[in-house]
Enzyme design. Structure first.
Site, short mmCIF file in Angstrom:
data_model
loop_
_atom_site.label_atom_id
_atom_site.label_comp_id
_atom_site.label_asym_id
_atom_site.label_seq_id
_atom_site.Cartn_x
_atom_site.Cartn_y
_atom_site.Cartn_z
N LYS A 1 -3.41 39.41 -1.71
CA LYS A 1 -3.45 40.21 -0.47
C LYS A 1 -4.35 39.62 0.49
O LYS A 1 -5.10 38.94 0.27
CB LYS A 1 -3.76 41.72 -0.59
N SER B 1 5.48 40.79 -1.34
CA SER B 1 4.50 41.51 -0.31
C SER B 1 3.96 40.81 0.90
O SER B 1 3.16 41.33 1.66
CB SER B 1 3.63 42.35 -1.17
#
Length: 141
Positions: free
Chosen positions: A100, A63
């Site tokens: 993230k 991701s």
């Protein structure tokens, strides 16, 4: 993307000094004049500011590939740093730890950097494990 904590750094042992060449390497044809060593560096000194609060985590998932974090990379995570807007962080969410980019604004967002993953809009409080200060990519195992 999930991350697995693989170890905490300690101050034990002696520094390992590695050769640092005085010229930067180009991704093209190398210069024959650059085959000398300027000085030596310790990777701990170069990559780690706060050894007692620094952890290594291994990346699982894709991701964050568009920002340069790939599966099996090792992230150097400093728990003593205060997370700021656009920092890469390790956050605890429902199914475990994730890496993230932290976006601070009207909403708190954990941004993925792969178009196949949606951003996570934080509802309520957010628990951060630490701030990613560096990454290590191994090309051979």
């Amino acid at each position: 993307m999930t991350v697995k904590i693989i170890g905490k750094l300690t101050n034990e042992g002696e520094a390992v000094l590695l050769s640092l060449y005085s010229d930067r390497v180009k991704a093209g044809f190398p210069s024959p004049a650059t085959d000398y060593v300027q000085n030596r560096i310790d990777l701990n000194t170069l990559l780690i500011r706060h050894p007692s609060s620094t952890y290594l985590v291994e990346v699982e998932g894709d991701s964050m590939v568009n920002i340069g974090i790939y599966p099996n990379d090792i992230l150097i995570v400093d728990r003593s740093l205060t997370a700021c807007h656009k920092d890469i962080v390790i956050a605890l969410i429902d199914d475990g730890f994730t890496a993230k980019q932290l976006i601070l604004g009207e909403n708190i967002i954990l941004r993925a950097h792969n178009e196949n993953y949606a951003d996570i809009v934080v509802q309520g409080s957010l628990e951060l494990f630490g701030v990613v200060s560096s990454s290590i990519r191994r090309f051979k195992r």
